[in-house]
Design a protein around this motif. Structure first.
Motif, short mmCIF file in Angstrom:
data_model
loop_
_atom_site.label_atom_id
_atom_site.label_comp_id
_atom_site.label_asym_id
_atom_site.label_seq_id
_atom_site.Cartn_x
_atom_site.Cartn_y
_atom_site.Cartn_z
N GLU A 231 39.69 -49.98 -15.92
CA GLU A 231 40.41 -51.19 -16.28
C GLU A 231 41.89 -50.87 -16.46
N GLU A 232 42.74 -51.81 -16.07
CA GLU A 232 44.19 -51.61 -16.22
C GLU A 232 44.57 -51.70 -17.70
N PRO A 233 45.48 -50.82 -18.17
CA PRO A 233 45.94 -50.93 -19.55
C PRO A 233 46.75 -52.20 -19.75
N SER A 234 46.80 -52.67 -20.98
CA SER A 234 47.56 -53.88 -21.28
C SER A 234 49.06 -53.58 -21.26
N ALA A 235 49.85 -54.65 -21.22
CA ALA A 235 51.31 -54.48 -21.26
C ALA A 235 51.73 -53.77 -22.54
N LYS A 236 51.06 -54.07 -23.63
CA LYS A 236 51.36 -53.43 -24.91
C LYS A 236 51.10 -51.93 -24.84
N GLU A 237 50.00 -51.55 -24.23
CA GLU A 237 49.66 -50.12 -24.11
C GLU A 237 50.67 -49.39 -23.23
N ILE A 238 51.10 -50.04 -22.16
CA ILE A 238 52.11 -49.43 -21.28
C ILE A 238 53.42 -49.22 -22.02
N LEU A 239 53.84 -50.23 -22.79
CA LEU A 239 55.07 -50.12 -23.57
C LEU A 239 54.97 -49.01 -24.61
N GLU A 240 53.80 -48.86 -25.22
CA GLU A 240 53.61 -47.80 -26.21
C GLU A 240 53.72 -46.43 -25.56
N THR A 241 53.18 -46.28 -24.36
CA THR A 241 53.28 -45.00 -23.66
C THR A 241 54.72 -44.70 -23.27
N VAL A 242 55.43 -45.72 -22.79
CA VAL A 242 56.85 -45.56 -22.45
C VAL A 242 57.63 -45.12 -23.68
N SER A 243 57.35 -45.74 -24.82
CA SER A 243 58.04 -45.39 -26.07
C SER A 243 57.75 -43.95 -26.48
N THR A 244 56.50 -43.54 -26.34
CA THR A 244 56.11 -42.16 -26.67
C THR A 244 56.88 -41.16 -25.82
N ILE A 245 57.00 -41.45 -24.54
CA ILE A 245 57.70 -40.54 -23.62
C ILE A 245 59.18 -40.46 -23.98
N LYS A 246 59.79 -41.60 -24.29
CA LYS A 246 61.22 -41.61 -24.59
C LYS A 246 61.55 -40.92 -25.91
N GLN A 247 60.58 -40.89 -26.81
CA GLN A 247 60.80 -40.29 -28.12
C GLN A 247 60.42 -38.81 -28.18
N ASN A 248 59.83 -38.30 -27.11
CA ASN A 248 59.36 -36.92 -27.11
C ASN A 248 59.74 -36.22 -25.81
N ASP A 249 59.66 -34.91 -25.85
CA ASP A 249 59.94 -34.12 -24.65
C ASP A 249 58.66 -34.01 -23.83
N ILE A 250 58.45 -34.99 -22.96
CA ILE A 250 57.24 -35.04 -22.14
C ILE A 250 57.55 -34.42 -20.78
N LYS A 251 56.77 -33.42 -20.39
CA LYS A 251 57.03 -32.70 -19.15
C LYS A 251 56.48 -33.42 -17.92
N ALA A 252 55.37 -34.14 -18.09
CA ALA A 252 54.74 -34.72 -16.90
C ALA A 252 53.75 -35.81 -17.29
N ILE A 253 53.50 -36.70 -16.33
CA ILE A 253 52.42 -37.69 -16.42
C ILE A 253 51.35 -37.26 -15.42
N PHE A 254 50.12 -37.18 -15.89
CA PHE A 254 49.03 -36.73 -15.01
C PHE A 254 48.04 -37.86 -14.78
N THR A 255 47.85 -38.18 -13.50
CA THR A 255 46.82 -39.14 -13.11
C THR A 255 45.60 -38.38 -12.61
N GLU A 256 44.58 -39.14 -12.19
CA GLU A 256 43.34 -38.54 -11.71
C GLU A 256 43.00 -39.10 -10.34
N PRO A 257 42.48 -38.29 -9.43
CA PRO A 257 42.22 -38.76 -8.07
C PRO A 257 41.14 -39.81 -7.96
N GLN A 258 40.34 -39.97 -9.02
CA GLN A 258 39.23 -40.93 -8.96
C GLN A 258 39.68 -42.36 -9.28
N TYR A 259 40.92 -42.54 -9.76
CA TYR A 259 41.36 -43.85 -10.21
C TYR A 259 42.73 -44.21 -9.64
#
Length: 308
Positions: A231-259
């Motif tokens: 299932e697709e994440p909600s707009a709220k969940e996407i914004l929360e992830t964006v905020s987490t990345i901007k507030q921390n030193d995130i090296k990479a986003i990892f997806t999975e080949p099954q989705y």
């Protein structure tokens, strides 16, 4: 999860259930059914070259983990006819109660026995769907095989269960398991050596498949894009992830080949953090080296992601 019949190294009280002559099977008829891809690869290695032994995968046409797997009549029939049903355990097979309700004499080999599980944290107050809070959210994280150390324990548990169900071939199973364990130990040493300098790196993952992997290799998962695979994440969940990345030193986003990775692409565009692919080893070829090949590929991807 209540298991009516389990067999593994620590569980020897059901010996009488494994007298094959009492199960109406021919002496030469030995077949094991596996619940999912990672344990299927283990069983294939343990049974490699053993005459008269068949390994069947229940979820042959399933595209990912078993969170949303729908048990079919043919699956139940195959399991009922098997010498034993080999499961991942740790709450992965949330349909197991239905199986044991149908037939209490089914023998189960739980590969998770003895593994320290990671408990899931989930805020039930945020659930918009009353059906969303199923066992996967509220129990233990089931993706134990993504830690090579845990995977070795799974090999040992499955080997003991297969030996117990089919004592005639016990020595062959033991020999094959030892060979496979040595291969996984070599893989583990290689991965620790090459990832050691990246300990403490922060990442975002597609869904909550990699906590055991991250724990073993000292990687920090600071966010998960999709808590409900498929299932697709909600707009709220996407914004929360964006905020987490901007507030921390995130090296990479990892997806999975099954989705599909539409949400990850949106987050990457908003943050400038690059997307890479990590394979949770839930699908692939019926190659006995498939797990090793997948983990080595993941190792290569991590080294690239952390070095850029």
């Amino acid at each position: 999860m209540k298991l009516l019949k389990k067999i593994a190294a620590p569980i020897l009280s059901v010996m009488s259930l494994f007298i094959l002559s009492g199960c109406g099977k021919k002496e030469s008829s030995v077949n094991f059914v596996t619940s999912c891809y990672p344990v299927h690869i283990i069983a294939m290695n343990i049974a490699d070259g053993v005459d008269g032994v068949e390994i069947k995968k229940m979820s042959e046409n399933h595209s990912g983990c078993l969170h949303d797997f729908q048990l079919q009549t043919k699956d139940l029939k195959n399991i009922e006819k098997s010498s034993a049903f080999i499961i991942n355990g740790a709450g992965m097979e949330n349909f197991l109660d239905k199986i044991t309700e149908e037939n209490q004499e089914i023998k189960i080999i739980d590969s998770s026995t003895g593994i320290v599980l990671i408990e899931e944290e989930h805020d039930h107050d945020e659930c918009e769907d009353e059906d969303c809070c199923h066992d996967y959210h509220s129990g233990s994280n089931p993706h134990i095989w993504l830690s090579p150390e845990n995977y070795i324990v799974q090999i040992k548990n499955i080997c003991e269960g297969m030996k117990f169900a089919d004592p005639k071939n016990a020595e062959k199973y033991e020999h094959n398991a030892d060979i496979y364990i040595n291969k996984i130990r070599d893989l583990k040493i290689k991965m620790h050596d090459e990832l050691q300098k990246f300990e403490g790196q922060n990442i975002i993952t597609f869904h909550n498949a990699f906590p055991y992997f991250a724990k073993e290799f000292g990687i920090n998962i600071l966010g998960v894009i999709n808590h409900e695979p498929g299932e697709e994440p909600s707009a709220k969940e996407i914004l929360e992830t964006v905020s987490t990345i901007k507030q921390n030193d995130i090296k990479a986003i990892f997806t999975e080949p099954q989705y599909v990775d539409n949400a990850a692409k949106t987050i990457s565009k908003e943050t400038g953090v690059q997307i890479y692919t990590l394979d949770p080893c839930v699908t692939g070829s019926n190659d006995k080296n498939a797990y090793i090949n997948t983990m080595e590929k993941n190792l290569g991807i991590l080294k690239i992601a952390f070095s850029e």
